[in-house]
Design a protein around this motif. Structure first.
Motif, PDB file in Angstrom:
ATOM      1  N   UNK A  26       0.769  -1.240   0.104  1.00  0.00           N
ATOM      2  CA  UNK A  26      -0.072   0.080   0.157  1.00  0.00           C
ATOM      3  C   UNK A  26       0.854   1.227   0.034  1.00  0.00           C
ATOM      4  N   UNK A  27       1.964   1.060   0.691  1.00  0.00           N
ATOM      5  CA  UNK A  27       2.909   2.390   0.965  1.00  0.00           C
ATOM      6  C   UNK A  27       3.528   2.544  -0.585  1.00  0.00           C
ATOM      7  N   UNK A  28       3.966   1.388  -1.153  1.00  0.00           N
ATOM      8  CA  UNK A  28       4.571   1.507  -2.483  1.00  0.00           C
ATOM      9  C   UNK A  28       3.938   2.085  -3.555  1.00  0.00           C
ATOM     10  N   UNK A  29       2.423   1.368  -3.605  1.00  0.00           N
ATOM     11  CA  UNK A  29       1.605   2.009  -4.778  1.00  0.00           C
ATOM     12  C   UNK A  29       1.028   3.411  -4.627  1.00  0.00           C
ATOM     13  N   UNK A  30       1.042   3.585  -3.214  1.00  0.00           N
ATOM     14  CA  UNK A  30       0.737   5.274  -2.860  1.00  0.00           C
ATOM     15  C   UNK A  30       1.987   6.271  -3.418  1.00  0.00           C
ATOM     16  N   UNK A  31       3.031   5.478  -3.355  1.00  0.00           N
ATOM     17  CA  UNK A  31       4.313   6.622  -3.646  1.00  0.00           C
ATOM     18  C   UNK A  31       4.304   6.413  -5.026  1.00  0.00           C
TER      19      UNK A  31
END
Length: 100
Positions: A26-31
């Protein structure tokens, strides 16, 4: 500019990542949606490192990502560092250089 966020993974990374993977992704896709991450993933055979390619004016986004990443927070990443990467070939190169 491009920046590489390089993770040195713990020996038991593959066994332990399941508990934190959704939060990490989730953190990666948001970035990625914010235009910070270009592409990212773990190296295979062996799965001892991961490389995340960031794009931006400074290394701030990569450093913020690492500090917030549950893989880092929970010790799946033994250490990390950010390196500027001077990309010169390819349609997405930050400093394209063509032969004369």
């Amino acid at each position: 500019m491009h920046f590489l966020l390089i993770y040195d993974l713990a020996p038991d990374y593959l066994e332990r990542r399941g508990e934190y993977r959704d939060e990490h992704l989730k953190l990666g896709w948001a970035a990625q949606e914010r235009g910070e991450i270009v592409i990212a993933g773990a190296l295979a055979d062996p799965a001892d490192r991961a490389v995340l390619l960031f794009s931006g004016e400074s290394s701030d986004a990569a450093e913020r990502f690492a500090r917030a990443d549950p893989y880092v927070v929970h010790g799946l990443v033994q250490q990390w560092h950010v390196r500027p990467w001077v990309t010169v070939v390819g349609k997405d190169a930050s400093n394209p250089v063509r032969p004369t």
